[in-house]
Design a protein around this motif. Structure first.
Motif, mmCIF file in Angstrom:
data_model
loop_
_atom_site.group_PDB
_atom_site.id
_atom_site.type_symbol
_atom_site.label_atom_id
_atom_site.label_comp_id
_atom_site.label_asym_id
_atom_site.label_seq_id
_atom_site.Cartn_x
_atom_site.Cartn_y
_atom_site.Cartn_z
ATOM 1 N N GLU A 19 0.840 -1.200 0.000
ATOM 2 C CA GLU A 19 0.000 0.000 0.000
ATOM 3 C C GLU A 19 0.878 1.253 0.000
ATOM 4 N N ASN A 44 -5.888 -6.062 -4.670
ATOM 5 C CA ASN A 44 -5.942 -5.311 -3.419
ATOM 6 C C ASN A 44 -7.419 -4.976 -3.218
ATOM 7 N N PRO A 45 -7.947 -5.112 -1.990
ATOM 8 C CA PRO A 45 -9.381 -4.857 -1.767
ATOM 9 C C PRO A 45 -9.786 -3.454 -2.216
ATOM 10 N N GLU A 65 -12.648 -0.255 -2.215
ATOM 11 C CA GLU A 65 -13.306 0.422 -1.089
ATOM 12 C C GLU A 65 -14.380 -0.433 -0.387
ATOM 13 N N ARG A 102 -13.424 -3.464 2.020
ATOM 14 C CA ARG A 102 -12.574 -3.271 3.204
ATOM 15 C C ARG A 102 -13.283 -3.738 4.473
ATOM 16 N N ASP A 103 -13.261 -5.047 4.687
ATOM 17 C CA ASP A 103 -13.943 -5.624 5.847
ATOM 18 C C ASP A 103 -12.954 -6.387 6.722
ATOM 19 N N GLN A 111 -7.124 -8.927 3.898
ATOM 20 C CA GLN A 111 -5.862 -8.368 3.388
ATOM 21 C C GLN A 111 -5.894 -8.318 1.870
#
Ligand code: DC
Length: 233
Positions: free
Chosen positions: A25, A71-72, A74, A77-78, A81
């Motif tokens: 990130e 990559n998750p 928005e 995002r729970d 990873q």
């Protein structure tokens, strides 16, 4: 231009996932959780009623499935990873059970299964900058990686972290069960005949037992920046 490859290996619950995702990130790289791919192989076998020991059929199931990772975004995002899709279905959480943990380590012993998955992992790293973590990344998947890290921590500390994680997710397991599963899986991953987990001579060993995650991430990111500065010269 050659893409940047950061390769991270280490035993169960050493913090590879969290560290890799945060470093990725920070640097704008793709985080690749290769363990998730072995977990998908186990899930495919479980759903198809195929035994963990059936190498041929599991390799076939992997070839037939369309596995995607990202990559998750928005709305994903729970706490995850990474987002893992199999034929379009989001299996990011379905692959995180203790049964699948054991299955993934069992199916990872098979040479044909490894061959299929290593091919996919190398294809991903050819087209983008990656932070890739697993058990054979530093010596099999990305032997030319610019930075290699062997991430580890005390067994008791790793079990404590994993136990806490599972409880947070509402899974009802005892510390002793988690510790035993961790030991069994490490033994299996370090003693299989094909590409067993080990630390390579050129890997930088980082023991995270008494380090905060933020400290580990900062240390790794600083190392990468150092490396990039050298490349520009
Ligand atoms: O990192 P993880 O716990 O999600 O990985 C699950 C299993 O997959 C692990 O016990 C061994 C196997 N694995 C492997 O053999 N090679 C990798 N590069 C990653 C995982």
């Amino acid at each position: 231009m050659k893409h940047v490859q950061i390769a991270i290996d280490g035993p169960v619950a050493a913090g590879k996932g969290t560290v890799s995702r945060l470093v990725a990130e920070r640097l704008g790289f793709l985080y690749v959780d290769t363990g998730a791919m072995y977990r998908v192989a186990a899930l495919l076998a479980l759903r198809a009623g195929v035994s963990w020991s059936d190498e041929e059929r599991i390799a076939h199931l992997i070839r037939e499935a369309k596995i995607a990772m990202r990559n998750p975004v928005e709305e994903e995002r729970d706490g995850r990873q990474t987002t893992v899709l199999v034929n379009g279905e989001d299996v990011s959480w379905a692959i995180r059970t203790e049964e699948i943990s054991r299955g993934s380590s069992a199916v990872a012993k098979h040479p044909q299964v490894r061959l299929e998955l290593v091919k996919k992992q190398q294809a991903i790293a050819r087209v983008q900058d990656v932070v890739m973590e697993g058990r054979d990344i530093t010596f099999r998947v990305l032997p030319e990686a610019q930075l290699k890290i062997y991430l580890t921590a005390d067994e008791a500390e790793r079990a404590r972290r994993r136990h806490e994680q599972l409880l947070e997710r509402g899974q009802d397991v005892s510390y002793q069960e988690v510790l035993q599963e961790l030991k069994d899986r490490d033994t299996q991953d370090m003693s299989r005949s094909v590409d067993p987990l080990h630390k390579t001579d050129d890997a930088w060993e980082l023991d995270t037992s008494s380090m905060e995650i933020a400290e580990v991430v900062e240390t790794v990111a600083a190392k990468v920046r150092e490396l990039q500065a050298v490349e520009v010269e």
